[in-house]
Every structure is written in structure tokens, then in C-alpha cells.
Design a protein around this motif. Structure first.
Motif, PDB file in Angstrom:
ATOM      1  N   ASN A  53      -0.298   2.936 -19.702  1.00  0.00           N
ATOM      2  CA  ASN A  53      -0.225   3.875 -18.584  1.00  0.00           C
ATOM      3  C   ASN A  53       0.285   3.247 -17.308  1.00  0.00           C
ATOM      4  OD1 ASN A  53      -1.171   5.831 -20.156  1.00  0.00           O
ATOM      5  ND2 ASN A  53      -3.287   5.658 -19.515  1.00  0.00           N
ATOM      6  N   LEU A  82       3.138   4.621 -13.648  1.00  0.00           N
ATOM      7  CA  LEU A  82       2.913   4.777 -12.204  1.00  0.00           C
ATOM      8  C   LEU A  82       4.235   5.050 -11.507  1.00  0.00           C
ATOM      9  CD1 LEU A  82       0.420   1.905 -11.339  1.00  0.00           C
ATOM     10  CD2 LEU A  82      -0.070   4.309 -11.422  1.00  0.00           C
ATOM     11  N   SER A  83       4.162   5.834 -10.420  1.00  0.00           N
ATOM     12  CA  SER A  83       5.411   6.155  -9.719  1.00  0.00           C
ATOM     13  C   SER A  83       5.859   4.965  -8.869  1.00  0.00           C
ATOM     14  CB  SER A  83       5.214   7.384  -8.853  1.00  0.00           C
ATOM     15  OG  SER A  83       4.355   7.046  -7.813  1.00  0.00           O
ATOM     16  N   GLN A 114       3.757   4.309  -5.750  1.00  0.00           N
ATOM     17  CA  GLN A 114       2.445   3.693  -6.037  1.00  0.00           C
ATOM     18  C   GLN A 114       2.604   2.202  -6.339  1.00  0.00           C
ATOM     19  OE1 GLN A 114       1.479   6.460  -9.038  1.00  0.00           O
ATOM     20  NE2 GLN A 114      -0.032   7.523  -7.801  1.00  0.00           N
ATOM     21  N   GLN A 157      -5.849   6.028 -12.116  1.00  0.00           N
ATOM     22  CA  GLN A 157      -4.699   6.576 -11.398  1.00  0.00           C
ATOM     23  C   GLN A 157      -3.520   6.752 -12.351  1.00  0.00           C
ATOM     24  OE1 GLN A 157      -4.873   7.642  -8.407  1.00  0.00           O
ATOM     25  NE2 GLN A 157      -2.736   8.243  -8.295  1.00  0.00           N
ATOM     26  N   ALA A 158      -3.339   5.713 -13.204  1.00  0.00           N
ATOM     27  CA  ALA A 158      -2.225   5.752 -14.148  1.00  0.00           C
ATOM     28  C   ALA A 158      -2.402   6.882 -15.159  1.00  0.00           C
ATOM     29  CB  ALA A 158      -2.122   4.415 -14.864  1.00  0.00           C
ATOM     30  N   GLN A 216      -1.522  10.102 -13.543  1.00  0.00           N
ATOM     31  CA  GLN A 216      -0.065  10.181 -13.441  1.00  0.00           C
ATOM     32  C   GLN A 216       0.555  10.605 -14.771  1.00  0.00           C
ATOM     33  OE1 GLN A 216       2.413   9.742 -11.167  1.00  0.00           O
ATOM     34  NE2 GLN A 216       0.743  10.044  -9.722  1.00  0.00           N
ATOM     35  N   LYS A 217       0.050   9.978 -15.862  1.00  0.00           N
ATOM     36  CA  LYS A 217       0.615  10.267 -17.179  1.00  0.00           C
ATOM     37  C   LYS A 217       0.380  11.732 -17.556  1.00  0.00           C
ATOM     38  CE  LYS A 217       0.797   8.482 -21.821  1.00  0.00           C
ATOM     39  NZ  LYS A 217      -0.018   7.982 -22.891  1.00  0.00           N
ATOM     40  N   ARG A 254       2.658  13.965 -15.639  1.00  0.00           N
ATOM     41  CA  ARG A 254       4.046  13.924 -16.104  1.00  0.00           C
ATOM     42  C   ARG A 254       4.257  14.711 -17.384  1.00  0.00           C
ATOM     43  NH1 ARG A 254       7.267   8.710 -14.433  1.00  0.00           N
ATOM     44  NH2 ARG A 254       6.625   8.718 -12.276  1.00  0.00           N
ATOM     45  N   THR A 274       4.320  18.441  -7.530  1.00  0.00           N
ATOM     46  CA  THR A 274       3.629  17.321  -6.882  1.00  0.00           C
ATOM     47  C   THR A 274       3.802  17.342  -5.371  1.00  0.00           C
ATOM     48  OG1 THR A 274       5.555  15.942  -7.298  1.00  0.00           O
ATOM     49  CG2 THR A 274       3.732  15.749  -8.843  1.00  0.00           C
TER      50      THR A 274
END
Lengths: 171, 427
Positions: B45, B49-50, B53, B289-290, B293-294, B297, B303
């Protein structure tokens, strides 16, 4: 293959390992899973002293270069920072002409390049590494792990190419 | 206590960047090298992350290590220095790494394309200097304080190897412990193999087999430990204690040493637990956090709306994931006032101009999309709702009255509105 220790006793041990593994699979009537395959091939390579040859060759490379303890650590950290910077740069779309043309294996080789440069890895070490990857490739191919086979083949090719280029450069 | 806190902080400034860089490199190399590996691990993951981030994390870690570096320079155990590298290849690697890092940070935070190359160049120069010193800093962690804390007494120093009895006890303990560890490991491997064979070859129910085998193995191990190992060790300890008890001085030293070992063990345990809690907390937050995010997505989600506050007839970008191709004519961007006319629809962005009939105030925006599978079954997907604020046009543009007035107040007001417009059109 001169630097790989292949005595008669080790040859018999290696063959026995493969044969017993094969028969165990036939008796259990099961297919190879990835982890078991990696362990078996690693054992096979360890029996033939391939890993030993790799580490000895790497140690000899380090011995030949003018390393001390601190510059070794510094180069290791630089290699680590390089890996992270490549990952992040690829994510941000830096040098698209370069990264977009890379497949996964070439990207891994690109990540390995500074390591080879900083630690002055000799062509001998590169070739042993390529042979190891080659043997894994053969076993992965036989057991239908397509993605890993492709990846390891390309990596082995790049390592051979690097060894050849290095030799050309020295000559 | 202050010294302890200072040393702990200094150690963390070394540990956290090392952990982050090693973890990122390991995860990337591992998952790229073994694409057929069957385990599905959450660690993957982190790669989801973007960019922003990652950039925030990276800057935070760089600042942290810079503070560590500064403290070490202040202690005079390190020096800030210009790069002195031995070979061309080292320069090449340092230069490229600096360029990649600076490119990543500039492209993540800045949209001013005209100045990008200048910014990247200046940041690259900074990074050449910084990364060289950072590599020196990360190569030399200072663990002397913790070593002293764990292995020495504050009152009177007793070496663990000062007395031959102590040495004998410790050596025996270490050797027997190692043998015990190996034998336990061997037993566990045997149990695992038997379990696997019974389950796969003789098709026993896995729970039944596990229960029978584990219970019998545990009892066997327990019996083995009690009978052979523990009994032998107890006899040996009793023999040593008898010998020690005969000599009062040795007995006193032994007591002191035991207390010191206990104290050192507790302090060591405290330090390790502290680090484990801190590192565990960071890893947990990062992973969480990851994961978020996943998940984001993989679903239809908005967002961000850029700009968040705007006015009529201005261009607005709705950013998110999985907007896809607009294949179905019923796919639409909706507001509280109904469907919105879209100018551009891409996978991660939808652009539109604010319609003139929208009222000043806050309103919701969301996306509706229809997805058809191979069996021609259509289902409606709806994204989350995000708010956009519509301001009066005179917040950004001067009114006729302001244009006609030529006093200082009107100039200031027009200047302010110009700045607002600049910020509005920045994206």
C-alpha cells in the motif's frame, strides 16, 4: 563455471535433492508453489557453492577497491537514497523519455547500476549473479511462472551485457 | 533525564529516515522482483500513496535528519562539509539522486511551469550539499550513550566477565539457550511438516489434525523440556550456588551483579519499548493512510474541487478517481441545481464552467456513472458529495462604481481583487 565449486560429491547431493523433490511432488500429486520452488532452487545453488562464489567474488571486489568502513557505509546509504529517488522521480513523471521506456526488469537493473558503480563490482561478480538468475529463470519457466520468468530473463541479459561492457571499457 | 531525552531524539533523527528509506526500497524491489509471489501484503500500500503525501513525508524526514545533523555538528562529532567524493561515479550518482529528489518535490508543490527548471536547478544544488552530509550522518549513528546505559553500573562497575563463576554461568546459559532454541525450532519444523503431510496427503480435516498434532507436540515438548533440559540446568545451578555460597565476597559480588543485570535489563527494555511504540505508531499511521488511499483509488470518488471557492462563469476542476470514459450518455456531473454541462471528462478530472443561474452560497457536487458488465447488467455508481462555495462576482472583479472612483480606497480594493483573481486563476 570454473569459480563455482562443483565437486563430484556436491554433484551427487544436488542431483539427489532434485530427484527427491521431483518424486515428493509426484507422490503428493501437487504442483510447485512459488515459495517452495525458490527454496529448493536456492538449496540446490547453495550445495553447488554458487552463493559462496558470489559472496567471495563480491568480497574480492571490495578488497581490490580502496574502501574503508566509513566510505562503504556512505556508498550503501547513497545507493539506498538512489533507489528511493528513482521510485519517487518515476512517480512524479521525471525524465519520461527514460522511465516510460523501461519495463520492470530494466528499471530494477537501472536501480542496481549505481550499486555496481559505487562498489566497483567486477564483471566476474556480475556474471555469477546472471548465472544464478538464469538458473532461477529455467526453473520458473518449467513451472509456468510467466511474469517472474520474463523479469529474470531480462535481468540476466542486462547483467551479462554489463559484464561485457565493463570488460570492453577495461580493454 | 534531559540527557536521555536528547539522546533518544538524536537517535530517532537517525532511525526514522533510515526506516522509511529502507522500507520503501525493500517494498518496491520485493514486489517488482517477485510478481508471481502469492502473498498479498498490506506493505504494498505504501506505493499507493499520492505524490503530495510522499513529498510531505520526505520533507518531514529531511527536516528531522537536518536537525539531527545540526545537533551533531554542535556536539562537534560531525562537520558540515562540501562534497568530497573519490570517483566520477560517486559524483554521478549524487548528482542524479539530487536531481530526482528536487524534481519530485518541485513538481509536487509548484505549478508555475516557467520557473520550474530554475527551481529544480537551485534545489538540486542544495540537495548535492545536503545529501552528501546526510549520507555521512546516516552512516554514523551514535549509540554510545545507550550502550553505556545498558551495560554499565552507575555506582560501582562490575564487569560481567570479572569472575570465572560468572563467566561460566553466562557461557553455559548462552550455550544451553542456543541448543534449546535450535531443538525447539527443529521440533516446530517437524510438527509443521507432519501437519502439512497429514492435511494434504491423507486429507484429514485441517482443524482436527492441527488440534491433535499441536496438543501432542506441545505436551511432548513440555515433557522433554521438564525432564531433560530443566532438570539438568537446575542441578547445575544448585551446584554453582553451593560453591558461591561458600565464599561471602563472591556471594556479595554475585548479588550486586544480578541487581545490575536486572536494572540494565529494565532500562534496556524501557528504551526498546519506547522505540517500538514510536516506530510502531508511525508505521501504523502510514499503513492506515495508505490503505485509505488504496480504497479511494479503487472506487468512484471525488477527492478535491479546485478552486474550492469561486464565482460565476469561472472554470472549476473536479478531481478524483475512476471517472472513466463517458460512454453512457447518462453519466453526469450533478449539483444541487441539477446536471452540469461538462467541458472535459477524463479518468481523474472533470472540468466545467460555473453556470450563471447558480446562486451565491454553498452547494454540493457529485458524479453519477453507469457501469455495464458482460451480462449487460447495468448498475448505477454514485460518488461522494463535496461542497463548492460560490461567491459574488464583485468579490473578484471591480464594480463600475469602483472603476469610476479614483481615490486610494478604490485602488486598494481593486488591488486586493486582482490578487484574489490571481489566486483564483493560479491552477
Amino acid at each position: 563455471m570454473l569459480f563455482i565449486d562443483g565437486t563430484r560429491r556436491k554433484l551427487v547431493q544436488g542431483m539427489l535433492l532434485l530427484i527427491s523433490y521431483y518424486f515428493a511432488l509426484r507422490i503428493l500429486n501437487s504442483t510447485n508453489d512459488f515459495v517452495t520452488l525458490v527454496i529448493i532452487v536456492s538449496l540446490y545453488l547453495a550445495i553447488f557453492g554458487t552463493f559462496k562464489a558470489l559472496f567471495c567474488s563480491f568480497a574480492s571486489d571490495l578488497g581490490k577497491s580502496k574502501f574503508n568502513k566509513s566510505s562503504f557505509g556512505k556508498n550503501l546509504i547513497l545507493s539506498l537514497l538512489w533507489v528511493c529517488s528513482v521510485i519517487l522521480a518515476k512517480k512524479a513523471g521525471a525524465s519520461a523519455w527514460l522511465f516510460d521506456s523501461f519495463d520492470d526488469a530494466t528499471l530494477l537493473f537501472f536501480i542496481y547500476l549505481p550499486f555496481a558503480l559505487l562498489f566497483a563490482i567486477s564483471e566476474r561478480t556480475n556474471i555469477i549473479l546472471a548465472i544464478i538468475l538464469w538458473l532461477y529463470t529455467a526453473f520458473f519457466y518449467l513451472n509456468n511462472f510467466k511474469l517472474t520468468t520474463d523479469l529474470f530473463t531480462i535481468l540476466a541479459f542486462w547483467l551479462f551485457a554489463l559484464a561485457v561492457f565493463k570488460k570492453f571499457y577495461e580493454v | 533525564m534531559r540527557k536521555f531525552a536528547y539522546e533518544t531524539f538524536l537517535f530517532l533523527t537517525w532511525l526514522l529516515p533510515m526506516l522509511f528509506f529502507s522500507y520503501l526500497a525493500f517494498v518496491f524491489i520485493f514486489f517488482t522482483l517477485f510478481p508471481d509471489f502469492p502473498l498479498i501484503l498490506n506493505q504494498k500500500n505504501i506505493l499507493a500513496l499520492s505524490n503530495s503525501q510522499f513529498a510531505f513525508g520526505l520533507i518531514l524526514l529531511f527536516v528531522l535528519s537536518f536537525i539531527g545533523l545540526y545537533l551533531k555538528v554542535k556536539e562537534k562529532s560531525l562537520n558540515f562539509s562540501l562534497p568530497k567524493l573519490g570517483s566520477t561515479s560517486e559524483w554521478l550518482v549524487l548528482l542524479t539522486t539530487s536531481y530526482f529528489f528536487s524534481y519530485f518535490i518541485i513538481r509536487t508543490f509548484f505549478e508555475l511551469r516557467r520557473f520550474n527548471s530554475l527551481l529544480i536547478l537551485s534545489l538540486t544544488l542544495f540537495f548535492i550539499f545536503f545529501l552528501y552530509n546526510l549520507s555521512t550522518f546516516l552512516t554514523s549513528p551514535n549509540l554510545e550513550y545507550f550502550k553505556l546505559l545498558i551495560f554499565s553500573s552507575q555506582k560501582k562497575s562490575y564487569s560481567l566477565f570479572s569472575n570465572k563463576y560468572h563467566r561460566q554461568i553466562l557461557l553455559n546459559f548462552g550455550r544451553n539457550g542456543f541448543i534449546l532454541f535450535l531443538s525447539t525450532l527443529f521440533c516446530l519444523v517437524l510438527v509443521y511438516l507432519t501437519l502439512w503431510t497429514l492435511e494434504n496427503v491423507y486429507a484429514f480435516g485441517s482443524q482436527k489434525v492441527a488440534l491433535i498434532l499441536l496438543l501432542s507436540s506441545v505436551w511432548f515438548l513440555f515433557g522433554y523440556l521438564i525432564k531433560v533440559q530443566l532438570q539438568r540446568r537446575l542441578n547445575y545451578l544448585i551446584y554453582i550456588f553451593r560453591k558461591i555460597a561458600a565464599n561471602k565476597k563472591v556471594l556479595h559480588e554475585f548479588k550486586e551483579m544480578t541487581l545490575n543485570i536486572l536494572k540494565s535489563f529494565l532500562i534496556g527494555l524501557g528504551i526498546i519499548s519506547l522505540f517500538a511504540v514510536i516506530v510502531g505508531f508511525f508505521a501504523w499511521r502510514l499503513n492506515r493512510q495508505a490503505q485509505i488511499q488504496k480504497k479511494l483509488r479503487e472506487s468512484l470518488v471525488i477527492t478535491d474541487i479546485v478552486p474550492h471557492k469561486t464565482t460565476l462563469a469561472e472554470l472549476v476542476k473536479v478531481r478524483g478517481y475512476n471517472f472513466g470514459w463517458r460512454l453512457n450518455p447518462n453519466d453526469k456531473l450533478l449539483s444541487d441545481y441539477g446536471p452540469v454541462i461538462v467541458e472535459e471528462w477524463t479518468e481523474q478530472q472533470i472540468s466545467f464552467r460555473v453556470p450563471l443561474n447558480w446562486q451565491v452560497g454553498e452547494l454540493n457536487l457529485w458524479v453519477e456513472k453507469y457501469e455495464t458488465d458482460n451480462d449487460n447488467y447495468t448498475r448505477k455508481l454514485q460518488s461522494n458529495k463535496l461542497q463548492i462555495e460560490i461567491a459574488s462576482r464583485w468579490t473578484y472583479y471591480p464594480s463600475q462604481e469602483e472603476l469610476d472612483r479614483k481615490d486610494i480606497g478604490s485602488y486598494i480594493s481593486r488591488g486586493l481583487k486582482k490578487i484574489r483573481r490571481f489566486i483564483l486563476h493560479r491552477e
